[in-house]
Design an enzyme around this catalytic site. Structure first.
Site, PDB file in Angstrom:
ATOM      1  CB  SER A  92      10.028  -3.409  -7.425  1.00  0.00           C
ATOM      2  OG  SER A  92      10.709  -3.501  -6.191  1.00  0.00           O
ATOM      3  CE1 TYR A 116       6.317  -6.425  -5.571  1.00  0.00           C
ATOM      4  CE2 TYR A 116       8.454  -5.837  -4.646  1.00  0.00           C
ATOM      5  CZ  TYR A 116       7.310  -5.483  -5.319  1.00  0.00           C
ATOM      6  OH  TYR A 116       7.141  -4.196  -5.750  1.00  0.00           O
ATOM      7  CE  LYS A 120       5.944  -5.269  -9.026  1.00  0.00           C
ATOM      8  NZ  LYS A 120       4.755  -4.737  -9.720  1.00  0.00           N
TER       9      LYS A 120
END
Length: 304
Positions: A92, A116, A120
């Site tokens: 991401s 989040y 990643k």
């Protein structure tokens, strides 16, 4: 599980003419993942299985760390055990943190702004270290920007459960009357209209980026941005959707969402130079295809 709006058959075979084996398995379960690998000769793996909502990750960080890290470790362990060399990872743009735009793969990654994004970044480090320890591995880290849209057939698109965490399905649900209005999180960012700017990429362009990654992978771990290289604000996207589909999308400005950046868009030159990949579709096409899927979805829901 996606189904065709026309005849109830699975959409992927309807589009491709190929029947693809499907296993409903929790990929954090290594024994079940290994069982699947044992049944097939696998050339490469594309790993997208992960939780992906920024706001939800702020509220439920343990859920995100447990799922996103353990699924990656389990799938990579299976690759090593079964001698699968190609590994494409769904990363991401959030790994860049609050860097200056456009984001480039050569940048030093700054601290991420939400759990989040941190999952990643941690997965990228895990996979990079694993590639160093296993020289036969070809690991490709694809840093997604903001995928939206749908397949032009109207058979495959976003159909989230509950309140959408992503912008486009929220827009389409408001446009269809399923929801009253769109929430725009903040209009006081340092951007031309005060709303967040993102690099929206058509989901079909994104899919073709994965095909290119499988074709052009090479030993080691290599990161690539998958984006258009152009930023579009939230309000610009809403206005484009209204114009091309001739429908209004009521919205209200609400407080900023924790973990969001003002601007996020790509420098996508590396993917073009090394993967021979670049985007083909613009925001107009993304809005048209997303609405085509939504209207087809609504007709199925009514018939059901």
């Amino acid at each position: 599980k996606w189904k065709s709006h026309k005849n109830g058959s699975f959409s992927v075979p309807s589009i491709t003419g190929e029947v693809i084996p499907f296993y409903e398995v929790d990929v954090t379960n290594e024994s079940k993942v290994n069982a699947i690998f044992s049944q097939h000769t696998i050339e490469g793996v594309i790993h997208f299985a992960g939780y992906k909502a920024v706001g939800e990750s702020v509220e439920k960080p343990l859920m995100y760390y447990a799922n996103n890290l353990m699924s990656t470790i389990a799938v990579m362990n299976a690759c090593l055990k079964h001698n699968v060399k190609k590994f494409v990872f769904s990363s991401s743009a959030t790994v860049y943190g609050d860097n200056a735009v456009p984001f480039k793969e050569t940048m030093t990654l700054l601290p991420t702004t939400n759990p989040y994004g941190e999952t990643k970044a941690m997965c990228e480090r895990i996979l990079t270290d694993t590639a160093k320890a296993n020289p036969q591995l070809e690991v490709t880290l694809l840093r997604y920007f903001n995928p939206i849209g749908a397949h032009k057939s109207g058979l495959i698109g976003e159909r989230p459960n509950g309140i959408p965490n992503n912008l486009m399905p929220y827009i389409t649900q408001v446009a269809s009357g399923e929801r009253e209005y769109l929430q725009v999180f903040g209009n006081d960012y340092d951007t031309p209209d005060g709303t967040g700017v993102r690099d929206y990429i058509h989901v079909v362009d994104l899919a073709e980026g994965h095909v290119a990654a499988m074709k052009h992978s090479k030993p080691g771990a290599h990161a690539y941005n998958l984006g258009t290289g152009k930023g579009t604000s939230v309000l610009e996207l809403v206005q484009t959707f209204e114009r091309v589909n001739n429908i209004k999308v009521p919205y209200k400005i609400v407080d900023r969402r924790p973990g969001d950046l003002a601007e996020c868009y790509a420098d996508a030159k590396k993917a073009y130079e090394q993967l021979n990949w670049k985007t083909k579709y613009d925001v107009v096409q993304m809005c048209e295809d997303a609405w085509r899927y939504e209207t087809a979805k609504q007709s199925v829901l009514i018939s059901e």
